[in-house]
Design a protein around this motif. Structure first.
Motif, PDB file in Angstrom:
ATOM      1  N   THR A  34      26.234  10.418 113.339  1.00 59.95           N
ATOM      2  CA  THR A  34      25.386  10.433 114.535  1.00 59.95           C
ATOM      3  C   THR A  34      26.132  11.105 115.683  1.00 59.95           C
ATOM      4  O   THR A  34      25.547  11.852 116.466  1.00 59.95           O
ATOM      5  CB  THR A  34      25.045   8.974 114.956  1.00 59.95           C
ATOM      6  OG1 THR A  34      24.843   8.212 113.781  1.00 59.95           O
ATOM      7  CG2 THR A  34      23.840   8.917 115.835  1.00 59.95           C
ATOM      8  N   ASN A  41      26.137  14.881 115.391  1.00 56.67           N
ATOM      9  CA  ASN A  41      24.773  15.379 115.617  1.00 56.67           C
ATOM     10  C   ASN A  41      24.411  15.337 117.098  1.00 56.67           C
ATOM     11  O   ASN A  41      23.896  16.298 117.660  1.00 56.67           O
ATOM     12  CB  ASN A  41      23.756  14.547 114.817  1.00 56.67           C
ATOM     13  CG  ASN A  41      23.763  14.916 113.351  1.00 56.67           C
ATOM     14  OD1 ASN A  41      24.159  16.020 112.977  1.00 56.67           O
ATOM     15  ND2 ASN A  41      23.365  13.985 112.499  1.00 56.67           N
ATOM     16  N   GLU A  42      24.705  14.209 117.735  1.00 55.06           N
ATOM     17  CA  GLU A  42      24.354  14.087 119.151  1.00 55.06           C
ATOM     18  C   GLU A  42      25.184  15.036 120.020  1.00 55.06           C
ATOM     19  O   GLU A  42      24.706  15.598 120.991  1.00 55.06           O
ATOM     20  CB  GLU A  42      24.510  12.630 119.618  1.00 55.06           C
ATOM     21  CG  GLU A  42      23.442  11.763 118.972  1.00 55.06           C
ATOM     22  CD  GLU A  42      23.236  10.430 119.680  1.00 55.06           C
ATOM     23  OE1 GLU A  42      23.779  10.212 120.769  1.00 55.06           O
ATOM     24  OE2 GLU A  42      22.507   9.599 119.094  1.00 55.06           O
ATOM     25  N   LYS A  46      30.783  12.321 124.880  1.00 50.08           N
ATOM     26  CA  LYS A  46      29.689  11.720 124.101  1.00 50.08           C
ATOM     27  C   LYS A  46      30.248  11.046 122.841  1.00 50.08           C
ATOM     28  O   LYS A  46      29.922   9.905 122.515  1.00 50.08           O
ATOM     29  CB  LYS A  46      28.683  12.828 123.764  1.00 50.08           C
ATOM     30  CG  LYS A  46      27.697  12.561 122.693  1.00 50.08           C
ATOM     31  CD  LYS A  46      26.728  11.453 123.003  1.00 50.08           C
ATOM     32  CE  LYS A  46      25.503  11.823 123.778  1.00 50.08           C
ATOM     33  NZ  LYS A  46      24.688  10.709 124.200  1.00 50.08           N
TER      34      LYS A  46
END
Ligand code: AMP
Ligand code: MG
Length: 356
Positions: A67, A70-71, A199
């Motif tokens: 994740t 991807n983010e 992030k």
């Protein structure tokens, strides 16, 4: 007139891990990642994608790694939409096409312009995001490369002056006069790496490696706790690794004339422009690598120090506490004190040697 167009960015990461990125704008098909067999990559998630005109690869380790990459890649693509000077819908294009109007900008664009203005002042104008009219003349944004005539350069140099940018941090707006155009090409990828790292960290990841086409952003250390090894190319033959720096939780960003250039009548012209002359900076420096926690600053300063030349670059490092590796055309490598322990030359046959 024989014109040969070449563009190459080569960054190699190694140690147990090797990632080679050979980017030639959108025409490149070379992208390769390899892991040596002794490397435990069972909990690694790796994602390759094309953004900001280059091939990127993000690797993260541990829970949430998939994740996270991807983010982080989605975040980079979002930033590209805001920042690209060639996308008519971007915030930068809106600023450039709205002379004398205060344009509302995002926090990202504000942070970038604010840093760019600060570096512009500190460097005596060597870093100047209003360089865009000149960059366009040389064809570096369109790919239609040509050596402009002197008059055109002189005329457009009048528009290169960051003091023309009015940034209202309180209102979140920016205003430029007629003919002044901004290009964040010298700083945007570093910022993207920085935000992608934020992030990924926010998702609890403690080990990740982001390769943004030559801008390297590391998060933590390798999964086994040791430092990441980032190699820097030989600027005269970028297919070869010349030296290595070991880092933890830092960005490593290199600017070099060999990364993007074209040749005309046997002379080569690269993409880093000296705002004083309007011509590619030529001062004996072949490449500048900056190592710092802040990837945005690394990116701005690798471009800046490349323009400043060796002596002023070293003065800048001394004055502002910046760590850098400079390579010159007499095959010397200058390494600032804070990097000396983690630096090594890996190609002893290159002829390059450590300057005193
Ligand atoms: P970098 O590869 O990070 O060194 O950035 C080079 C890119 O920054 C060029 O392709 C231009 O878009 C832009 N640029 C070129 N010269 C300058 C300069 N003197 N100041 C700021 N940006 C520049
Ligand atoms: Mg840069």
């Amino acid at each position: 007139m024989k014109k040969r167009i070449l563009a190459l960015i080569m960054v190699t990461l190694f140690f147990n891990l090797t990632a080679c990125n050979n980017s030639n704008g959108k025409t490149s098909s070379v992208y390769e990642i390899s892991l040596s067999s002794d490397y435990d990559n069972s909990n690694e998630k790796s994602l390759s994608f094309f953004a900001m005109d280059t091939y990127m690869n993000f690797k993260a380790y541990g829970e949430n790694a998939k994740t996270a990459v991807n983010e982080a890649s989605a975040l980079v693509e979002d930033l590209e939409n805001k920042l690209s000077v060639t996308n008519p819908e971007s915030e930068i294009s809106k600023i450039n096409s709205s002379a004398n109007n205060a344009i509302k900008i995002s926090e990202d664009t504000l942070a970038l312009i604010s840093t760019a203005l600060d570096v512009n002042k500190k460097s005596g104008g060597a870093f100047d995001i209003t360089i865009y009219p000149i960059v366009k003349l040389w064809g570096f944004t369109t790919g239609k490369y040509e050596v402009p005539n002197k008059e055109e350069i002189l005329k457009n140099l009048e528009y290169v002056d960051s003091s023309n940018i009015t940034l209202n941090e309180k209102e979140g707006t920016v205003t430029v006069p007629q003919n002044i155009e901004i290009d964040l090409g010298g700083i945007a990828k570093g910022y993207a790496g920085k935000k992608a790292a934020e992030k990924i960290r926010s998702m609890g990841i403690e080990s990740a490696l982001l390769n943004l086409g030559g801008n390297i952003q590391t998060i933590g250390s390798k999964p086994d706790g040791s430092a990441w090894g980032v190699s820097i190319c030989n600027p005269e033959d970028s297919s070869k690794q010349l030296c290595r720096i070991e880092v933890v939780d830092k960005a490593v960003v290199t600017s070099g004339g060999y990364q993007r250039y074209f040749e005309e009548n046997g002379k080569s012209y690269h993409h880093i422009i000296d705002p004083k002359s309007g011509y590619p900076a030529e001062n004996g420096l072949l490449s500048v690598t900056i190592v710092d926690e802040d990837g945005m600053l690394c990116d701005a300063l690798s471009t800046t120090l490349f323009v400043l030349g060796k002596d002023k670059a070293l003065e800048y490092c001394e004055k502002y506490g910046i760590e850098a590796i400079l390579m010159t055309d007499d095959k010397k490598i200058y390494v600032t004190d804070g990097l000396k322990e983690s630096f090594s030359i890996i190609d002893q046959t290159s002829g390059y040697f450590l300057a005193e």
